[in-house]
Design a protein around this motif. Structure first.
Motif, PDB file in Angstrom:
ATOM      1  N   UNK A   1       0.826  -1.204   0.000  1.00 41.66           N
ATOM      2  CA  UNK A   1       0.000   0.000   0.000  1.00 41.66           C
ATOM      3  C   UNK A   1       0.861   1.255   0.000  1.00 41.66           C
ATOM      4  N   UNK A   2       1.909   1.263   0.811  1.00 41.83           N
ATOM      5  CA  UNK A   2       2.817   2.414   0.856  1.00 41.83           C
ATOM      6  C   UNK A   2       3.469   2.617  -0.503  1.00 41.83           C
ATOM      7  N   UNK A   3       3.951   1.523  -1.096  1.00 38.09           N
ATOM      8  CA  UNK A   3       4.593   1.606  -2.410  1.00 38.09           C
ATOM      9  C   UNK A   3       3.597   2.066  -3.465  1.00 38.09           C
ATOM     10  N   UNK A   4       2.364   1.520  -3.418  1.00 40.38           N
ATOM     11  CA  UNK A   4       1.348   1.877  -4.404  1.00 40.38           C
ATOM     12  C   UNK A   4       0.958   3.349  -4.288  1.00 40.38           C
ATOM     13  N   UNK A   5       0.824   3.827  -3.057  1.00 34.56           N
ATOM     14  CA  UNK A   5       0.489   5.240  -2.850  1.00 34.56           C
ATOM     15  C   UNK A   5       1.601   6.143  -3.362  1.00 34.56           C
ATOM     16  N   UNK A   6       2.843   5.780  -3.055  1.00 33.26           N
ATOM     17  CA  UNK A   6       3.981   6.557  -3.542  1.00 33.26           C
ATOM     18  C   UNK A   6       4.034   6.534  -5.066  1.00 33.26           C
ATOM     19  N   UNK A   7       3.853   5.362  -5.655  1.00 35.78           N
ATOM     20  CA  UNK A   7       3.868   5.236  -7.113  1.00 35.78           C
ATOM     21  C   UNK A   7       2.759   6.057  -7.747  1.00 35.78           C
ATOM     22  N   UNK A   8       1.576   6.047  -7.134  1.00 35.22           N
ATOM     23  CA  UNK A   8       0.460   6.806  -7.702  1.00 35.22           C
ATOM     24  C   UNK A   8       0.728   8.307  -7.652  1.00 35.22           C
ATOM     25  N   UNK A   9       1.353   8.776  -6.564  1.00 31.21           N
ATOM     26  CA  UNK A   9       1.671  10.197  -6.461  1.00 31.21           C
ATOM     27  C   UNK A   9       2.748  10.597  -7.466  1.00 31.21           C
ATOM     28  N   UNK A  10       3.759   9.758  -7.607  1.00 32.52           N
ATOM     29  CA  UNK A  10       4.790  10.024  -8.602  1.00 32.52           C
ATOM     30  C   UNK A  10       4.226   9.920 -10.020  1.00 32.52           C
ATOM     31  N   UNK A  11       3.236   9.052 -10.191  1.00 32.79           N
ATOM     32  CA  UNK A  11       2.583   8.912 -11.496  1.00 32.79           C
ATOM     33  C   UNK A  11       1.862  10.203 -11.870  1.00 32.79           C
ATOM     34  N   UNK A  12       1.185  10.814 -10.896  1.00 28.64           N
ATOM     35  CA  UNK A  12       0.508  12.082 -11.153  1.00 28.64           C
ATOM     36  C   UNK A  12       1.516  13.178 -11.497  1.00 28.64           C
ATOM     37  N   UNK A  13       2.637  13.179 -10.787  1.00 25.93           N
ATOM     38  CA  UNK A  13       3.699  14.150 -11.078  1.00 25.93           C
ATOM     39  C   UNK A  13       4.254  13.926 -12.485  1.00 25.93           C
ATOM     40  N   UNK A  14       4.453  12.663 -12.847  1.00 24.91           N
ATOM     41  CA  UNK A  14       4.996  12.328 -14.163  1.00 24.91           C
ATOM     42  C   UNK A  14       4.019  12.739 -15.258  1.00 24.91           C
ATOM     43  N   UNK A  15       2.737  12.547 -15.006  1.00 29.88           N
ATOM     44  CA  UNK A  15       1.718  12.967 -15.965  1.00 29.88           C
ATOM     45  C   UNK A  15       1.727  14.488 -16.119  1.00 29.88           C
ATOM     46  N   UNK A  16       1.811  15.204 -14.998  1.00 33.10           N
ATOM     47  CA  UNK A  16       1.823  16.664 -15.038  1.00 33.10           C
ATOM     48  C   UNK A  16       3.065  17.187 -15.754  1.00 33.10           C
ATOM     49  N   UNK A  17       4.207  16.567 -15.483  1.00 37.69           N
ATOM     50  CA  UNK A  17       5.462  17.007 -16.102  1.00 37.69           C
ATOM     51  C   UNK A  17       5.454  16.784 -17.606  1.00 37.69           C
TER      52      UNK A  17
END
Length: 243
Positions: free
Chosen positions: A122-138
Motif C-alpha cells: 500500500x505504501x509503495x502503491x500510494x507513492x507510485x500513484x503520487x509520482x505517477x501524477x507528477x509524471x503525468x503533469x510534467x
C-alpha cells in the motif's frame, strides 16, 4: 532537502486564505460526489505548478478557472489512484481467501503476514500513484504517462526509494499532527469556557456544541484544504529532485 520541501510547502499552502475557503465550500458539497473531482483537479494543478517550479521559489497558487478542465483532471487523478490501489487490494484479498480456508493459528498467522505485506504494498502503491501524477503533469498532462511504470520507477530510483518513502511517511505524520494539534487547541479553548461556565452555574452544553461546530468548520474550510495543498505541493517538489 526533505525539510526544505516541507518548509516550502507549509508556507506555500498559506499564501491565499481565500483559496482555502473556496476549497472548503467545494468540500462542503462533496457528498454530491462531483465536487470531489474539482478538489482533486485543483490539487493536480498544485502538483503541476510544483513539478515545473523549484523549492523556495515564488510559485503562485493556481487559479480557479477553466472548471471543466479542472473537473476532467480530477477524474484522471481519481482513476490513476484507483488503478494503483488495485494491487494491494488484490494482495489482501488473496491472503484473506487463503486464510479463510485454514483454521486456528495458521489462519491468524497468514492474515498477519498478509496484513504486513499489504501495508508495504500500500505504501509503495500510494507513492507510485503520487509520482505517477507528477509524471503525468510534467509530461503536459499525458494520461498514459501516469502508467509508464518503468519511467516512474526510474524517477524514484534517481531520487532514492528511501528518500521518497521517508518523505511520504513524513507527510502522513505532519498531516495527522497538524490536524490533531489544531482541533485539540480549539477543543481545549471551548472546554475551558464550558468548565468556567459550569463553575459559574451556567449550562455548558451550548458552549460545547458551539465548539464542536466551530472545530468542524475550521477543519473543513481551513485545515483540510491547507493540508491537501501542502501534500500536493510536497509530492510535486519531491519529483523535481530527479530533474
Amino acid at each position: 532537502m526533505i525539510l526544505d520541501i516541507y518548509k516550502d510547502s507549509l508556507e506555500y499552502s498559506a499564501k491565499d486564505w481565500k483559496t482555502l475557503v473556496i476549497l472548503g465550500v467545494i468540500c462542503l458539497f462533496s457528498f454530491l460526489l462531483l465536487p470531489v473531482f474539482l478538489i482533486t483537479g485543483y490539487n493536480y494543478r498544485v502538483i503541476n505548478t510544483a513539478v515545473h517550479g523549484i523549492i523556495n521559489g515564488r510559485d503562485p497558487l493556481p487559479d480557479f478557472n477553466d472548471v471543466i478542465d479542472m473537473f476532467v483532471d480530477g477524474v484522471k487523478v481519481v482513476i490513476v489512484q484507483i488503478v494503483y490501489l488495485i494491487v494491494p487490494f488484490l494482495i489482501f484479498l488473496i491472503f484473506a481467501i487463503i486464510a479463510g480456508q485454514l483454521t486456528g493459528v495458521a489462519s491468524s498467522a497468514l492474515m498477519i503476514i498478509g496484513g504486513l505485506i499489504t501495508f508495504v504494498a500500500l505504501v509503495v502503491a500510494c507513492l507510485m500513484s503520487q509520482m505517477a501524477l507528477c509524471h503525468m503533469a510534467y509530461n503536459d498532462g499525458a494520461f498514459t504517462k501516469a502508467f509508464a511504470i518503468s519511467e516512474i520507477k526510474e524517477v524514484i530510483d534517481e531520487i532514492g526509494w528511501f528518500e521518497c518513502i521517508i518523505t511520504y511517511l513524513g507527510l502522513i505524520i505532519i498531516t495527522i499532527v497538524l490536524s490533531v494539534v489544531v482541533t485539540g487547541i480549539i477543543g481545549l479553548i471551548f472546554a475551558a469556557f464550558g468548565i468556567s461556565g459550569a463553575v459559574l452555574g451556567a449550562d455548558p452544553s451550548g458552549i460545547f456544541v458551539l465548539g464542536a461546530f466551530i472545530n468542524s468548520m475550521i477543519a473543513m474550510f481551513i485545515v483540510g484544504p491547507y493540508l491537501s495543498i501542502f501534500n500536493a505541493r510536497s509530492i510535486g517538489l519531491l519529483y523535481t529532485m530527479q530533474i
